[in-house]
Motif scaffolding. Structure first.
Motif, PDB file in Angstrom:
ATOM      1  N   PRO A  85     -20.817  54.224 -45.574  1.00  0.00           N
ATOM      2  CA  PRO A  85     -21.106  55.671 -45.548  1.00  0.00           C
ATOM      3  C   PRO A  85     -19.832  56.507 -45.601  1.00  0.00           C
ATOM      4  O   PRO A  85     -18.812  56.144 -44.995  1.00  0.00           O
ATOM      5  CB  PRO A  85     -21.828  55.859 -44.204  1.00  0.00           C
ATOM      6  CG  PRO A  85     -22.342  54.506 -43.835  1.00  0.00           C
ATOM      7  CD  PRO A  85     -21.366  53.525 -44.392  1.00  0.00           C
ATOM      8  N   ASN A  86     -19.886  57.625 -46.354  1.00  0.00           N
ATOM      9  CA  ASN A  86     -18.761  58.564 -46.462  1.00  0.00           C
ATOM     10  C   ASN A  86     -17.473  57.920 -46.975  1.00  0.00           C
ATOM     11  O   ASN A  86     -16.373  58.382 -46.654  1.00  0.00           O
ATOM     12  CB  ASN A  86     -18.489  59.252 -45.120  1.00  0.00           C
ATOM     13  CG  ASN A  86     -19.580  60.231 -44.761  1.00  0.00           C
ATOM     14  OD1 ASN A  86     -20.128  60.909 -45.618  1.00  0.00           O
ATOM     15  ND2 ASN A  86     -19.916  60.285 -43.476  1.00  0.00           N
ATOM     16  N   THR A 116     -15.073  61.047 -50.339  1.00  0.00           N
ATOM     17  CA  THR A 116     -15.153  62.420 -49.823  1.00  0.00           C
ATOM     18  C   THR A 116     -14.567  63.397 -50.845  1.00  0.00           C
ATOM     19  O   THR A 116     -13.898  62.992 -51.800  1.00  0.00           O
ATOM     20  CB  THR A 116     -14.399  62.533 -48.488  1.00  0.00           C
ATOM     21  OG1 THR A 116     -13.075  62.002 -48.649  1.00  0.00           O
ATOM     22  CG2 THR A 116     -15.120  61.760 -47.394  1.00  0.00           C
ATOM     23  N   ASP A 163     -23.811  57.467 -56.863  1.00  0.00           N
ATOM     24  CA  ASP A 163     -23.857  56.851 -55.527  1.00  0.00           C
ATOM     25  C   ASP A 163     -24.915  55.749 -55.487  1.00  0.00           C
ATOM     26  O   ASP A 163     -26.115  56.023 -55.524  1.00  0.00           O
ATOM     27  CB  ASP A 163     -24.156  57.930 -54.485  1.00  0.00           C
ATOM     28  CG  ASP A 163     -23.877  57.462 -53.065  1.00  0.00           C
ATOM     29  OD1 ASP A 163     -23.655  56.257 -52.864  1.00  0.00           O
ATOM     30  OD2 ASP A 163     -23.879  58.315 -52.154  1.00  0.00           O
ATOM     31  N   ASP A 182     -22.880  56.137 -50.141  1.00  0.00           N
ATOM     32  CA  ASP A 182     -21.458  55.909 -49.850  1.00  0.00           C
ATOM     33  C   ASP A 182     -20.636  57.180 -50.034  1.00  0.00           C
ATOM     34  O   ASP A 182     -19.434  57.175 -49.809  1.00  0.00           O
ATOM     35  CB  ASP A 182     -20.901  54.830 -50.799  1.00  0.00           C
ATOM     36  CG  ASP A 182     -21.451  53.443 -50.492  1.00  0.00           C
ATOM     37  OD1 ASP A 182     -22.225  53.301 -49.519  1.00  0.00           O
ATOM     38  OD2 ASP A 182     -21.113  52.505 -51.233  1.00  0.00           O
ATOM     39  N   ASP A 233     -20.031  61.382 -49.427  1.00  0.00           N
ATOM     40  CA  ASP A 233     -20.323  62.575 -48.617  1.00  0.00           C
ATOM     41  C   ASP A 233     -20.965  63.595 -49.556  1.00  0.00           C
ATOM     42  O   ASP A 233     -20.273  64.404 -50.183  1.00  0.00           O
ATOM     43  CB  ASP A 233     -19.030  63.119 -48.005  1.00  0.00           C
ATOM     44  CG  ASP A 233     -19.234  64.457 -47.302  1.00  0.00           C
ATOM     45  OD1 ASP A 233     -20.392  64.792 -46.966  1.00  0.00           O
ATOM     46  OD2 ASP A 233     -18.239  65.183 -47.116  1.00  0.00           O
TER      47      ASP A 233
END
Length: 338
Positions: A250-251, A254, A266, A285, A287
């Motif tokens: 996750p994130n 960015t 994504d 994956d 933001d």
């Protein structure tokens, strides 16, 4: 002098207008690519293809799915696949097996379905229990029925730019890029993730020659993975025209990492706890909220790559029914055993 002052004012005004244009362009959010909408297009094409195939006097395509264990996510994925099959006009069955099934028993079942002429497409839902070797199982499925595109023969043909069963998720990413009109020729692409079922095939599809039997994207592709230092990942991302995030983190990507106007696909599916509701929710994956303010294109999670994966699986099932790919059995056995 008066004329010169007037000219200066005009120049300052025009520069101000250009500045305003750039400022407003930078604030414009990315085009959010609807995977659901694109998948609907592909399913409509597939439905028409099936109807014509059956009207021409051929047997309706049939998909068999083997589901081992009680993983809730796996059951949900299989349900989505069988629903899509029914909508398109493909008959399907789900064969449920207990978690403690032996590898030998599973191989016997696969062999039986391989030789059943009524079965066109066959897939074994992953992941499998720890006591079963996934590579052995993937190589046991007949390549001509391997709608997941995981058999070593299909993987090899994909890497050689030959017609084959493409893995559904990478093929879905390819179709998103193609149908959205995102250029790949000569572009820089970052694929974050090197899994053999997703990251690696996506890189293969995007970097290979567009004039080959299975046309590629003619892009310059960089692959990063869990051991790529964060600063290096940032450097690669900042020059990428297209970023495909498929690392399961996750994130990972960015807004400060990407260049303005990049296309961001994504592929990640991660369950995280929502800090407000306390309930689990799906995120990718990327933001999403931050990156959409800077990217040119972005796919959401859910509703992006996921629906495309199912749609491409249906296309592979139709391909299998039409016997587009026929392999000599002896050569297949040798490849799987090596």
């Amino acid at each position: 002098m008066a004329a010169i002052r007037t000219l200066r004012k005009l120049c300052q005004h025009s520069q101000h207008q250009v500045c305003k244009l750039h400022t407003s362009a930078s604030r414009q959010e990315a085009v959010v690519i609807s995977g659901r909408k694109l998948a609907r297009q592909i399913r409509d094409e597939a439905r028409a293809d099936v109807e014509k195939w059956v009207l021409d006097g051929n047997r309706r395509p049939h998909l068999s799915v083997i589901l081992v264990g009680d993983n809730p996510a796996s059951h949900s994925y299989v349900l989505n696949k069988t629903r899509a099959a029914a909508e398109i006009g493909i008959s399907s069955e789900t064969i449920l097996k207990h978690t403690d099934i032996s590898e030998e028993e599973l191989l016997d079942l696969i062999d039986k379905l391989n030789t059943d002429h009524r079965v066109d497409g066959l897939l074994v839902q992953l992941p499998l229990p720890d006591h079963i070797d996934e590579r052995t199982i993937c190589n046991a499925v007949a390549p001509a029925k391997d709608v997941d595109g995981f058999h070593v023969v299909n993987v090899g043909r994909m890497c050689l730019d030959q017609t084959t069963m493409l893995p559904a998720t990478p093929w879905g990413v390819w179709e998103i890029i193609q149908r959205t009109g995102i250029p790949t020729f000569g572009k820089n692409v970052l694929v974050a993730g090197r899994s053999k079922n997703v990251g690696m095939p996506i890189a293969m599809l995007l970097h290979t020659d567009g004039h080959h039997e299975r046309p590629g994207g003619d892009a310059t592709v960089t692959i990063t993975h869990r051991y790529t230092p964060k600063e290096q990942l940032r450097q690669h991302a900042q020059i990428a025209d297209i970023i495909v995030a498929a690392a399961g983190v996750p994130n990972l990507i960015t807004a400060d990492m990407i260049k303005e106007g990049a296309a961001v696909i994504d592929v990640g599916i991660n369950r995280v706890k929502d800090p407000v509701t306390g309930k689990d929710r799906l995120v990718g994956d990327v933001d999403f909220e931050g990156v959409r303010k800077k990217a040119g294109y972005i796919t959401p999670v859910p509703g992006g790559v996921g629906p495309m994966t199912v749609a491409m699986l249906m296309k592979n099932t139709i391909k299998a029914a039409k016997s587009v790919l026929l392999f000599p059995p002896e050569r297949v056995r040798m490849a799987a055993a090596s």
